[in-house]
Design a protein around this motif. Structure first.
Motif, PDB file in Angstrom:
ATOM      1  N   HIS A  64       5.459   0.796   4.402  1.00 42.79           N
ATOM      2  CA  HIS A  64       5.239   0.430   3.002  1.00 42.79           C
ATOM      3  C   HIS A  64       3.744   0.451   2.676  1.00 42.79           C
ATOM      4  O   HIS A  64       3.323   1.012   1.669  1.00 42.79           O
ATOM      5  CB  HIS A  64       5.834  -0.961   2.715  1.00 42.79           C
ATOM      6  N   ASN A  65       2.965  -0.170   3.523  1.00 44.58           N
ATOM      7  CA  ASN A  65       1.529  -0.214   3.261  1.00 44.58           C
ATOM      8  C   ASN A  65       0.870   1.145   3.483  1.00 44.58           C
ATOM      9  O   ASN A  65      -0.128   1.460   2.841  1.00 44.58           O
ATOM     10  CB  ASN A  65       0.881  -1.327   4.086  1.00 44.58           C
ATOM     11  N   LEU A  66       1.421   1.948   4.373  1.00 41.58           N
ATOM     12  CA  LEU A  66       0.924   3.319   4.507  1.00 41.58           C
ATOM     13  C   LEU A  66       1.137   4.088   3.203  1.00 41.58           C
ATOM     14  O   LEU A  66       0.235   4.784   2.720  1.00 41.58           O
ATOM     15  CB  LEU A  66       1.644   4.033   5.656  1.00 41.58           C
ATOM     16  N   MET A  67       2.316   3.949   2.621  1.00 42.56           N
ATOM     17  CA  MET A  67       2.568   4.662   1.364  1.00 42.56           C
ATOM     18  C   MET A  67       1.652   4.182   0.249  1.00 42.56           C
ATOM     19  O   MET A  67       1.189   4.960  -0.567  1.00 42.56           O
ATOM     20  CB  MET A  67       4.043   4.526   0.969  1.00 42.56           C
ATOM     21  N   HIS A  68       1.374   2.880   0.244  1.00 42.05           N
ATOM     22  CA  HIS A  68       0.440   2.362  -0.756  1.00 42.05           C
ATOM     23  C   HIS A  68      -0.952   2.992  -0.552  1.00 42.05           C
ATOM     24  O   HIS A  68      -1.584   3.445  -1.513  1.00 42.05           O
ATOM     25  CB  HIS A  68       0.377   0.840  -0.662  1.00 42.05           C
ATOM     26  N   PHE A  69      -1.380   3.020   0.690  1.00 43.23           N
ATOM     27  CA  PHE A  69      -2.661   3.651   1.023  1.00 43.23           C
ATOM     28  C   PHE A  69      -2.667   5.123   0.572  1.00 43.23           C
ATOM     29  O   PHE A  69      -3.616   5.592  -0.059  1.00 43.23           O
ATOM     30  CB  PHE A  69      -2.870   3.553   2.539  1.00 43.23           C
ATOM     31  N   LEU A  70      -1.586   5.837   0.889  1.00 40.70           N
ATOM     32  CA  LEU A  70      -1.535   7.257   0.555  1.00 40.70           C
ATOM     33  C   LEU A  70      -1.488   7.478  -0.957  1.00 40.70           C
ATOM     34  O   LEU A  70      -2.079   8.438  -1.469  1.00 40.70           O
ATOM     35  CB  LEU A  70      -0.330   7.918   1.225  1.00 40.70           C
ATOM     36  N   SER A  71      -0.792   6.590  -1.674  1.00 41.15           N
ATOM     37  CA  SER A  71      -0.695   6.796  -3.117  1.00 41.15           C
ATOM     38  C   SER A  71      -2.060   6.661  -3.779  1.00 41.15           C
ATOM     39  O   SER A  71      -2.330   7.279  -4.805  1.00 41.15           O
ATOM     40  CB  SER A  71       0.311   5.820  -3.736  1.00 41.15           C
ATOM     41  N   LEU A  72      -2.942   5.852  -3.165  1.00 44.95           N
ATOM     42  CA  LEU A  72      -4.299   5.713  -3.709  1.00 44.95           C
ATOM     43  C   LEU A  72      -5.249   6.763  -3.149  1.00 44.95           C
ATOM     44  O   LEU A  72      -6.099   7.283  -3.868  1.00 44.95           O
ATOM     45  CB  LEU A  72      -4.850   4.318  -3.389  1.00 44.95           C
ATOM     46  N   ARG A  73      -5.109   7.080  -1.879  1.00 43.70           N
ATOM     47  CA  ARG A  73      -6.135   7.897  -1.225  1.00 43.70           C
ATOM     48  C   ARG A  73      -5.779   9.375  -1.141  1.00 43.70           C
ATOM     49  O   ARG A  73      -6.675  10.190  -0.887  1.00 43.70           O
ATOM     50  CB  ARG A  73      -6.429   7.341   0.169  1.00 43.70           C
TER      51      ARG A  73
END
Lengths: 317, 317, 317, 317
Positions: free
Chosen positions: C222-231
């Motif tokens: 979940h937090n990886l996807m959040h990171f990817l959606s921003l970065r």
């Protein structure tokens, strides 16, 4: 706007709150007059619950100040500040919103507390039933909130129950909660002879999940908005949504410019999936799209047009 | 107690801070006179850094109030409150300490910021070098802090460098930082002709790690104490420890009873390992224990007696 | 799909990785063949950086299993599992995605690490420059990434620099980094006489922000996807985006069904603000809306039509 | 060592678990044979609960590897690895321990779940009583755990209840739980006529807090140890401690070197307050200290000597 109302508290607690409200001091901190007006006062929720703001840190200007890492309070040029706040909200620059903090005292049924606590990015102190005895207070829904299981949504509500079925349910809820509470008291009781009384940490297991508990809940503004976006949403269970709605109202008093931006860019908006975006683009080009050639499932298709508040182009006339 | 000192700020910033300090309002929130006295004022750290308290929420009483989930402020019976606070600290009941919050504005070298940011349970807004140009300010250690690599601790410092070696190091640090900063400015420069100037987000990569940055850092009291227990400790690198020491002093002004309990039960205490506890027990029984029969490694043995501030029983006379 | 390439590692490290890849064991855990194929191998990023997957926990089925709190692995009915995953993604039920975990070893410039570390919901172990000496490796951008400061976006890039200006910048970056590194080595050096060598924790402050560091970074899905959606977004700085893009590719190998849902419902979608939603509704009704009567600012108006990939209705013909 | 036992699961679930255990694959990931041996199998807790390890990431070597930010697996020199792990544990370098992760499936009474969930640094998916119907299973304490309220510790247990009082309590607990569950079923029931059945999200509020729920709980090793240090402690309520004790046993199978260090430096040690440290120092000097001149409160004085397992020097002979 909703109004505070302490009348459901017992007179001793009302007096405590009045005493608190009478104590004022001068401060150099950012202060919000609309929050001072309602500080400490309870806002009723459900049949025995409430929400009180116990403390707050920061205001609209504090977000601006942190975003600029500036020295001043950042409220001199209101127009520019509003623009920056809206820019931050639009582009999901979330860290400046973490610079405001609010502390609530909440009284709520245990099954609501169990949903609420899943939001981990907050600080919580709950009334301890290991240490103290819980009050004899249970949530009994109002008849208009006694809904049937939804037939098309496995985790939702359908129609309101009929009068006789509702009356039956209310009798059950009241009867079981009271009987369990009476047993709780009986198990706790010591007497002069050899009856010792069961440990509180054990006796509590006999209470029903609609028993009220209470806690202090402290959260930063970014995480409060995340909580509100999920819990003031119509998908949320009614019994937690009513808390969120009052907190949303309190947020409007505290940080009105941020509240407006939150409504404009988060709560009042709509997230289009890749497929839905494709449909919208084709419709804007004047094409007449049907579910069958939309690439969306029937359910997503229905949800899209419901969210757009327009009939689907292929809906029967 | 340390004193604030704004003299190293430029006059415009000093004026901003004075203006801020002149704005007061009445509040019903918990207020701490000793914090109001120093609010917004900078406390100098290192050669160009500072720490300022920008806002705070709660006081000693707020922790008591949350622990009791009570309606009142919890400052009526000071003696009982102190007892409860010390009980909570002793038994590591940490959640009530999360009910206080503090916000700092800190100016610090980038290599210190890199250590500091590893504490994840805080809110941070850092000055953005993508958005703005950093100031020409670098940390250059005072000669008495120019230490050699420790020979027995791979991540520690040994003796102070000799005069000529120190002078050499200072020349290097100053020269490289200034040259890199001059290059940074040159890469950023546009002119009327075709020179566009490098993007700020790229140019910043040429700065050295002793360049100063600044941020707003907001944290709850429990996590502040955790930060201080690690960073005000003598194992911490000097350049972050000096910040922690000032923040510990500020904590004493803010929540004096909690600060005292923190010193008594956390900072000033000692954790004995299972092996060290065994040694202490045997010594209390009057036994003469030696490292060889202690079950401890020579290093742990040395560390134990150093922490007890007593010579090891088997030390040479 | 991108391919691993160990050629930029020195031979000893290549041998370490080959040895690791040669060790296999039987497991009862969820295993993904496409991840096993690339496990431990480095994927090059920028001029000296890389990303390696070092370990992973779970697969598409693990999310289904947790969402159902079921006993089985949840991969029997692939069609139903896919439907559930897409439902969870669409309705932002995020907790099941936290049930997968991945661990990366990343080599990256310090200024990129400083952006990256702001994502607090991950576990990190960084190479310690207090403890060890950093390698002589700096990021020097390729000429096509040497962009000027954007004139309309204070934190963005504009056009590529001209040849002579670019050459000038590259000379500066290379020269300053190498000079600072040489000074770093010189300050660290001890000799047989009285020169002790500066402590590593101090000497590192002389390095420039484009020096490479490395870390282990572990995060849930979940937090990886959040990171990817921003970065992995086009607003992100190029130098971090290239890392995110490779990690997005690795995610597709790991959890292909979740990756597809992520692209459909998060990355490839569009969030409409309340105002933009109003404009879309009016356009769907066949109305000809102009910026002036849209309720949107000129900038939001432009951004809306750019995101819709359609000319604004009031654009000059 | 405790042993798994699936006999309390119904046969269909036993078959699911057997099927899972039959599926193996080759992996290049760190694998622990002792974990593979018990993977997926339930360990019974209380009367209907269990703990199962569903997945794990990393081993003792993974912590070493991360601490060194190395390329290899870090298990070549077992002696050095053990020394490093013990060093990290002793000096509270916690981040390397975050590099291991474990996922449990747990069945537990709701009142235990409410304590457990206060540990926020974990990932959780709980069985949803909005979506599904809970099973008819309640925790009824064994007679030897039916303790009276402690008279000297407001949140603890005293003596075991007498036979008749215990029998009375057991009757109450069983009777109320069964009656509430029967009402729950009755409220949920639909029929062919007009009875719709109450929404599950409402009906659940009638259940008692000893009803069993279940969840997937995933946590990194550092946070697991923190959980265990609090919940496997004798201050913890018995009903959560029994879960923690099994998890501690499972940790010993998973990461035996870390488990040993954890016992030596955390669980088996003792934290001395500043005052207690002063007392110990004086005793080591041969001084005869009494409570009156110790600077400790009577309670702290008692607790110190109890922890040292020695009679207080001023205890009556």
């Amino acid at each position: 706007m909703i109004e505070p109302d302490a009348s459901r508290l017992d007179p001793a607690l009302q007096a405590d709150i009045e005493a608190l409200r009478g104590q004022t001091a001068e401060t150099r901190r950012a202060t919000v007059a609309d929050m001072e007006a309602i500080l400490h006062q309870p806002f009723p929720v459900l049949d025995h619950g409430f929400v009180r703001v116990v403390d707050y840190m920061g205001d609209d200007g504090a977000v601006v100040q942190a975003a600029r890492v500036s020295y001043g309070r950042g409220t001199r040029r209101v127009h520019e500040d509003r623009g920056l706040i809206r820019y931050l909200m639009r582009h999901r620059h979330t860290t400046p919103f973490e610079m405001c903090e609010i502390k609530f005292h909440v009284k709520l049924p245990i099954f609501v507390a169990r949903q609420w606590i899943r939001h981990r990015t907050a600080n919580v102190n709950e009334y301890s039933a290991r240490y103290s005895v819980l009050d004899r207070e249970f949530y009994i829904p109002a008849p208009e909130h006694l809904a049937a299981q939804s037939s098309d949504n496995r985790q939702g509500r359908g129609a309101v129950l009929s009068g006789s079925e509702a009356a039956d349910v209310l009798d059950i809820l009241r009867g079981d909660a009271m009987r369990c509470y009476a047993s709780y008291e009986r198990m706790l009781a010591e007497d002069d002879d050899d009856r010792q009384g069961l440990a509180r940490e054990l006796a509590r297991m006999n209470l029903t999940l609609n028993t009220y508990t209470q806690w202090y809940w402290k959260v930063d503004l970014h995480n409060l908005m995340h909580f509100l976006s999920l819990r003031a949403d119509h998908h949320a269970q009614y019994e937690i949504r009513v808390y969120a709605e009052i907190m949303l109202d309190l947020m409007a008093r505290w940080v009105p410019i941020i509240h407006e931006a939150f409504q404009d860019y988060r709560m009042g908006g709509l997230h289009l999936s890749r497929g839905a975006l494709g449909v919208v683009r084709r419709c804007l080009d004047g094409e007449r799209v049907t579910q069958a050639d939309s690439g969306l499932s029937p359910r997503e298709w229905r949800e899209l047009w419901a969210a757009l508040e327009r009939p689907a182009p292929d809906a029967a006339d």
